[in-house]
Design a protein around this motif. Sequence first.
Motif, PDB file in Angstrom:
ATOM      1  N   HIS A  31       0.911  -1.053   0.103  1.00  0.00           N
ATOM      2  CA  HIS A  31      -0.007  -0.013  -0.113  1.00  0.00           C
ATOM      3  C   HIS A  31       0.788   1.365   0.115  1.00  0.00           C
ATOM      4  N   TYR A  32       1.818   1.313   0.927  1.00  0.00           N
ATOM      5  CA  TYR A  32       2.860   2.424   0.962  1.00  0.00           C
ATOM      6  C   TYR A  32       3.507   2.638  -0.435  1.00  0.00           C
ATOM      7  N   TRP A  33       3.774   1.820  -1.245  1.00  0.00           N
ATOM      8  CA  TRP A  33       4.604   2.055  -2.421  1.00  0.00           C
ATOM      9  C   TRP A  33       3.450   2.604  -3.452  1.00  0.00           C
ATOM     10  N   LEU A  34       2.363   1.883  -3.576  1.00  0.00           N
ATOM     11  CA  LEU A  34       1.465   2.214  -4.656  1.00  0.00           C
ATOM     12  C   LEU A  34       0.969   3.685  -4.082  1.00  0.00           C
ATOM     13  N   LEU A  35       0.662   4.048  -3.087  1.00  0.00           N
ATOM     14  CA  LEU A  35       0.420   5.224  -2.567  1.00  0.00           C
ATOM     15  C   LEU A  35       1.172   6.107  -2.835  1.00  0.00           C
ATOM     16  N   GLY A  36       2.612   5.901  -2.439  1.00  0.00           N
ATOM     17  CA  GLY A  36       3.562   6.774  -2.939  1.00  0.00           C
ATOM     18  C   GLY A  36       3.522   7.204  -4.544  1.00  0.00           C
ATOM     19  N   TYR A  37       3.454   6.291  -5.148  1.00  0.00           N
ATOM     20  CA  TYR A  37       3.348   6.523  -6.574  1.00  0.00           C
ATOM     21  C   TYR A  37       2.079   7.383  -6.929  1.00  0.00           C
ATOM     22  N   CYS A  38       0.975   7.119  -6.541  1.00  0.00           N
ATOM     23  CA  CYS A  38      -0.379   8.030  -6.650  1.00  0.00           C
ATOM     24  C   CYS A  38      -0.214   9.394  -6.208  1.00  0.00           C
ATOM     25  N   VAL A  39       0.236   9.377  -4.850  1.00  0.00           N
ATOM     26  CA  VAL A  39       0.376  10.918  -4.469  1.00  0.00           C
ATOM     27  C   VAL A  39       1.456  11.957  -5.144  1.00  0.00           C
ATOM     28  N   SER A  40       2.667  11.096  -5.445  1.00  0.00           N
ATOM     29  CA  SER A  40       3.464  11.604  -6.376  1.00  0.00           C
ATOM     30  C   SER A  40       3.089  12.044  -8.035  1.00  0.00           C
ATOM     31  N   ALA A  41       2.197  11.133  -8.382  1.00  0.00           N
ATOM     32  CA  ALA A  41       1.637  11.610  -9.654  1.00  0.00           C
ATOM     33  C   ALA A  41       0.837  12.792  -9.518  1.00  0.00           C
ATOM     34  N   LEU A  42       0.079  12.758  -8.475  1.00  0.00           N
ATOM     35  CA  LEU A  42      -0.898  13.847  -8.315  1.00  0.00           C
ATOM     36  C   LEU A  42      -0.013  15.082  -8.086  1.00  0.00           C
ATOM     37  N   THR A  43       0.998  15.047  -7.185  1.00  0.00           N
ATOM     38  CA  THR A  43       1.859  16.161  -6.823  1.00  0.00           C
ATOM     39  C   THR A  43       2.374  16.952  -8.403  1.00  0.00           C
ATOM     40  N   SER A  44       2.823  15.998  -8.753  1.00  0.00           N
ATOM     41  CA  SER A  44       3.373  16.146 -10.198  1.00  0.00           C
ATOM     42  C   SER A  44       2.329  16.956 -11.077  1.00  0.00           C
ATOM     43  N   VAL A  45       1.281  16.493 -11.420  1.00  0.00           N
ATOM     44  CA  VAL A  45      -0.013  17.019 -12.242  1.00  0.00           C
ATOM     45  C   VAL A  45      -0.219  18.379 -11.606  1.00  0.00           C
ATOM     46  N   SER A  46      -0.351  18.426 -10.231  1.00  0.00           N
ATOM     47  CA  SER A  46      -0.802  19.603  -9.663  1.00  0.00           C
ATOM     48  C   SER A  46       0.259  20.846  -9.838  1.00  0.00           C
ATOM     49  N   HIS A  47       1.681  20.260  -9.670  1.00  0.00           N
ATOM     50  CA  HIS A  47       2.550  21.235 -10.134  1.00  0.00           C
ATOM     51  C   HIS A  47       2.719  21.737 -11.416  1.00  0.00           C
ATOM     52  N   LEU A  48       2.544  21.023 -12.575  1.00  0.00           N
ATOM     53  CA  LEU A  48       2.534  21.235 -13.899  1.00  0.00           C
ATOM     54  C   LEU A  48       1.393  22.167 -14.345  1.00  0.00           C
ATOM     55  N   ASP A  49       0.212  21.753 -13.593  1.00  0.00           N
ATOM     56  CA  ASP A  49      -0.872  22.743 -13.861  1.00  0.00           C
ATOM     57  C   ASP A  49      -0.824  23.926 -13.429  1.00  0.00           C
ATOM     58  N   ALA A  50      -0.382  24.070 -12.066  1.00  0.00           N
ATOM     59  CA  ALA A  50       0.010  25.484 -11.582  1.00  0.00           C
ATOM     60  C   ALA A  50       0.971  26.336 -12.408  1.00  0.00           C
ATOM     61  N   ARG A  51       2.041  25.454 -12.994  1.00  0.00           N
ATOM     62  CA  ARG A  51       3.086  26.251 -13.897  1.00  0.00           C
ATOM     63  C   ARG A  51       2.570  26.757 -15.063  1.00  0.00           C
ATOM     64  N   CYS A  52       1.384  25.952 -15.604  1.00  0.00           N
ATOM     65  CA  CYS A  52       0.723  26.275 -16.730  1.00  0.00           C
ATOM     66  C   CYS A  52      -0.216  27.431 -16.544  1.00  0.00           C
ATOM     67  N   MET A  53      -0.924  27.373 -15.403  1.00  0.00           N
ATOM     68  CA  MET A  53      -2.138  28.257 -15.141  1.00  0.00           C
ATOM     69  C   MET A  53      -1.637  29.452 -14.503  1.00  0.00           C
ATOM     70  N   LYS A  54      -0.542  29.603 -14.273  1.00  0.00           N
ATOM     71  CA  LYS A  54      -0.060  30.867 -13.322  1.00  0.00           C
ATOM     72  C   LYS A  54      -0.836  32.180 -13.517  1.00  0.00           C
ATOM     73  N   ASN A  55      -0.903  32.324 -14.830  1.00  0.00           N
ATOM     74  CA  ASN A  55      -1.274  33.633 -15.462  1.00  0.00           C
ATOM     75  C   ASN A  55      -2.317  33.577 -16.056  1.00  0.00           C
ATOM     76  N   ASN A  56      -3.276  32.375 -15.988  1.00  0.00           N
ATOM     77  CA  ASN A  56      -4.400  32.080 -16.555  1.00  0.00           C
ATOM     78  C   ASN A  56      -5.470  31.673 -15.636  1.00  0.00           C
ATOM     79  N   PRO A  57      -6.142  32.509 -14.884  1.00  0.00           N
ATOM     80  CA  PRO A  57      -7.063  32.144 -13.880  1.00  0.00           C
ATOM     81  C   PRO A  57      -8.193  31.565 -14.496  1.00  0.00           C
TER      82      PRO A  57
END
Length: 378
Positions: free
Chosen positions: A322-348
């Motif tokens: 569970h720990y390893w799968l959760l680590g992958y899932c949360v890291s993937a979501l973190t990455s997606v959120s980070h990429l989204d914030a970077r793209c939408m920074k000046n585009n609310p």
Amino acid sequence: MSPILEQILYGGSSVSMNLITITRDIPEENRLFRARGLNKAILFKYPNFDEDADDYANPIADEDEDGDAASRPVETGIYIPHSVEHTEAGGLAIYLRARNSNLLLAEQFGIGEANSEAAAADLRTLTLIDSVPSLDAFLLKACFEGEKVPVDKRHWAISDTEDQQLRRLIRARIEPIVRKAIDGGGNGAQSIERFLEAIWNPELEEAGLFVSAFGIDRSEADQIFSAWKGTTFYEYQLRRIAPRARIILNWLKSRECIPVDIRMHKPYETQLLMHIEKVGKLLETTLLDIRRILADYETSFSAFMAGQPEPFRDYLRKIRSHYWLLGYCVSALTSVSHLDARCMKNNPQRKLYFEATHKLLRQFEVALDRRREQKGAF
């Protein structure tokens, strides 16, 4: 730029550790590795699910003779850029668990074989980093401290205040279970504190006593407590990124995701809509896995507190997977959120043109893809 390299460079601190930047102001004698080249590289995590496995919820159930997972959903790589000043210009990659990794480590850094004290120390460091599902500073710091390996704290992008806060949160989450288990034995407050201390020091006798009370071999205490801490850490980390993840998923399901200039790209509209649907399903699958893991924890926790220890015993036995799968899932979501914030920074308003939409979808897909191509160069 390769979308995989984009993920390594811009996917966030959960998936990459830029030693070039981190060690810039750290004296050479205090750097993480003895080999200079390694301190001028970028460590990264990447998904590596077994495509033939029937149950992704238990991706590391089978173990090899040494007790290590024979199949894990997350692996570790090293990106060596051609230029430390222009990391996006390309470079080489080494994957730690690949068959030729020792040869490549020897060729690049001179540490493929532990033929010196420095080489042995660097291999030990790489092994510890590889034993954690993500590159989050808190988990790496806790791992190295647990193994009594000193590291200059400037390598960890976490303040002492935040570190202590996370430790308190983890303790608060685990303490009710420890108290329930120990109070039944008539032990006092001092004994309970010793058991709670074992969370951070599995070498204590109390750690072995705790897991053996659940019918689990004492030798597994270290792995179980590490996974327990990590699972709780990811649970709290999820609370920070869940709001943006919901925004992204709702956006992918709405007409707002359609590029503002779609009429100029009519021949590619169907293909784009299929890409949007695919990325949305990948994101939903990741969220579903997280919900299933956390629901399993809550169910077993409630049962234990109600006097039924069997479900929690079963949970502890599979907590590492569970720990390893959760680590992958949360890291993937973190990455997606980070990429989204970077793209939408000046585009609310979240309105993008075709090319920007295509690029962001491609980045999302790489972050959420469970089988990443292992390229030797980017």
